[in-house]
Motif scaffolding. Structure first.
Motif, PDB file in Angstrom:
ATOM      1  N   GLY A  65       0.761  -1.237   0.000  1.00 42.22           N
ATOM      2  CA  GLY A  65       0.000   0.000   0.000  1.00 42.22           C
ATOM      3  C   GLY A  65       0.790   1.284   0.000  1.00 42.22           C
ATOM      4  N   VAL A  66       2.068   1.239   0.393  1.00 39.42           N
ATOM      5  CA  VAL A  66       2.871   2.466   0.437  1.00 39.42           C
ATOM      6  C   VAL A  66       4.264   2.200  -0.125  1.00 39.42           C
ATOM      7  CG1 VAL A  66       1.656   3.440   2.427  1.00 39.42           C
ATOM      8  CG2 VAL A  66       3.657   1.992   2.809  1.00 39.42           C
ATOM      9  N   ASP A  67       4.901   3.249  -0.603  1.00 33.50           N
ATOM     10  CA  ASP A  67       6.296   3.173  -1.053  1.00 33.50           C
ATOM     11  C   ASP A  67       7.202   3.436   0.146  1.00 33.50           C
ATOM     12  OD1 ASP A  67       5.703   2.663  -3.750  1.00 33.50           O
ATOM     13  OD2 ASP A  67       5.420   4.792  -4.149  1.00 33.50           O
ATOM     14  N   ALA A  68       8.049   2.501   0.457  1.00 34.32           N
ATOM     15  CA  ALA A  68       8.930   2.633   1.616  1.00 34.32           C
ATOM     16  C   ALA A  68      10.310   2.105   1.278  1.00 34.32           C
ATOM     17  CB  ALA A  68       8.358   1.880   2.812  1.00 34.32           C
ATOM     18  N   ASP A  69      11.293   2.566   2.059  1.00 33.42           N
ATOM     19  CA  ASP A  69      12.676   2.104   1.901  1.00 33.42           C
ATOM     20  C   ASP A  69      13.052   1.065   2.941  1.00 33.42           C
ATOM     21  OD1 ASP A  69      13.303   4.220  -0.108  1.00 33.42           O
ATOM     22  OD2 ASP A  69      13.010   5.539   1.628  1.00 33.42           O
ATOM     23  N   ALA A  70      12.367   1.108   4.094  1.00 38.83           N
ATOM     24  CA  ALA A  70      12.796   0.284   5.225  1.00 38.83           C
ATOM     25  C   ALA A  70      11.620  -0.044   6.115  1.00 38.83           C
ATOM     26  CB  ALA A  70      13.871   1.015   6.028  1.00 38.83           C
ATOM     27  N   VAL A  71      11.834  -1.055   6.963  1.00 41.27           N
ATOM     28  CA  VAL A  71      10.825  -1.485   7.933  1.00 41.27           C
ATOM     29  C   VAL A  71      11.470  -1.495   9.314  1.00 41.27           C
ATOM     30  CG1 VAL A  71       9.322  -3.371   8.670  1.00 41.27           C
ATOM     31  CG2 VAL A  71       9.559  -2.852   6.228  1.00 41.27           C
ATOM     32  N   VAL A  72      10.787  -0.886  10.283  1.00 41.59           N
ATOM     33  CA  VAL A  72      11.206  -0.915  11.685  1.00 41.59           C
ATOM     34  C   VAL A  72      10.266  -1.848  12.426  1.00 41.59           C
ATOM     35  CG1 VAL A  72      11.460   0.417  13.814  1.00 41.59           C
ATOM     36  CG2 VAL A  72      12.194   1.400  11.624  1.00 41.59           C
ATOM     37  N   ILE A  73      10.820  -2.875  13.095  1.00 37.37           N
ATOM     38  CA  ILE A  73      10.021  -3.917  13.724  1.00 37.37           C
ATOM     39  C   ILE A  73      10.138  -3.824  15.241  1.00 37.37           C
ATOM     40  CG2 ILE A  73       9.666  -6.405  13.955  1.00 37.37           C
ATOM     41  CD1 ILE A  73      10.995  -6.669  11.140  1.00 37.37           C
TER      42      ILE A  73
END
Length: 347
Positions: A65-73
């Motif tokens: 659903g979105v353009d992102a560079d990274a994921v924070v978990i």
């Protein structure tokens, strides 16, 4: 460049990340929020002033659903590696809360995948981002107290007042070792520059403890240079509380370094103290501490963003963190077996 991130896991500590840590780092921008609990998701989305279109029930939906560079978990620890693998396979860099995983075998799958894809995988070991351990790391590297002879670490807190159902730490697997001592293990590696090779741990279970696993642990840790470290940690101590990083006595031929760090709320540095004593009879002299642009989680998040942008690899990369995790795992095995256990790091 601003690193666009999807933040996964907004309950409890994750909500604190969302509201107080991430907004302080100018190098990142939150473009997506993920939590399976609708009320939790909506509360954070509204507090951050993000549109409803930025809120998702799953990472799968957010990635689509979105353009992102990274994921924070910052979701529960059992989900760390599955979520990291999903993010990596989608081409996203990953910052994951500690503990990275409950086993090194699980963690190494994500490390190998990140390396195959050329993506940044970093573990948030936030205690490294404080002035006192940074100063001690530099002093030991410079040989300030000469050849080391012993390190003693003490951690004391009382956290046993809530009902069992009301406190997530009571249910955390091996809460003393996996949730708390992992910080101290990682700091030990940082300040000494040495790696653990063997550990003997003994856990105790007083009848009044509300923890499902050990809340008190004593350990002897052998480092690769032959140095022996004594560790005592307790969630059930009625003694004077230590700071969260504990109290450290580092003894060498030419003196003793003593330090404590991360006292009080996250990012508070007033309690960071380092002293140097040359002999038993000398007064301990305070050591001047460095000034950091960001502390705690913000420091790690900034380092992560800069790595994503092509800067230096993070000091707490997934690959490096396998060694902290392996010490944690060996300590847990030893507490169960009653025998010394080797620290085994998968390649």
């Amino acid at each position: 460049m601003t690193v666009r991130i999807i933040h996964v896991g907004l309950g409890g500590w994750g909500g604190n990340w969302a509201r107080t840590a991430i907004p302080e780092v100018a190098e990142v921008e939150v473009v997506g929020l993920v939590d399976p609990v609708p009320a939790t998701l909506t509360a954070v989305q509204q507090d951050l002033g993000l549109p409803e279109s930025a809120a998702f029930a799953s990472l799968t939906e957010a990635l689509a659903g979105v353009d992102a560079d990274a994921v924070v978990i910052t979701a529960p620890a059992v989900t760390h590696v599955p979520l990291a693998l999903e993010a990596l396979d989608a081409g996203k860099h990953v910052l994951v809360e500690k503990p990275f995983a409950n086993t090194t075998d699980e963690a190494v799958t994500a490390v190998r995948r990140a390396e195959e894809l050329g993506l940044v995988l970093q573990v948030s070991q936030n205690y490294r981002w404080y002035p006192a351990p940074r100063a001690v790391q530099d002093l030991l590297a410079a040989g300030t107290v000469g050849e080391l002879s012993a390190i003693n670490i003490d951690f004391r807190q009382w956290d046993n007042d809530l009902a069992f159902e009301e406190h997530p730490h009571y249910k955390f697997p091996h809460a003393m070792i996996n949730d708390m001592a992992i910080h101290h293990f990682d700091l030990l590696r940082m300040v000494t520059g040495q790696e653990a090779v063997r550990v003997f741990a003994k856990a105790t279970f007083p009848s009044y403890s509300k923890y499902q696993d050990e809340a008190i642990a004593s350990m002897i840790i052998e480092l690769d240079g032959g140095l022996v470290v004594s560790y005592r940690g307790s969630w059930l101590s009625r003694g004077p509380r230590t700071a969260w990083a504990g109290e450290w006595s580092i003894q060498g031929e030419d003196g003793e370094l003593w330090f404590t760090s991360r006292d009080g709320a996250p990012n508070a540095i007033d309690g960071d103290v380092v002293t140097l004593r040359r002999t038993q009879d000398d007064e301990a002299e305070p050591v001047e501490l460095p000034v950091l642009e960001h502390t705690d989680r913000q420091g790690g998040l900034q380092a992560f963003a800069r790595s994503v942008e092509g800067g230096p690899a993070p000091a707490t990369s997934g690959r490096d963190n396998l060694r902290s995790l392996a010490l944690m795992e060996a300590a847990t095995r030893s507490a169960g077996s009653g025998q010394p256990e080797d620290v085994v790091v998968p390649s």
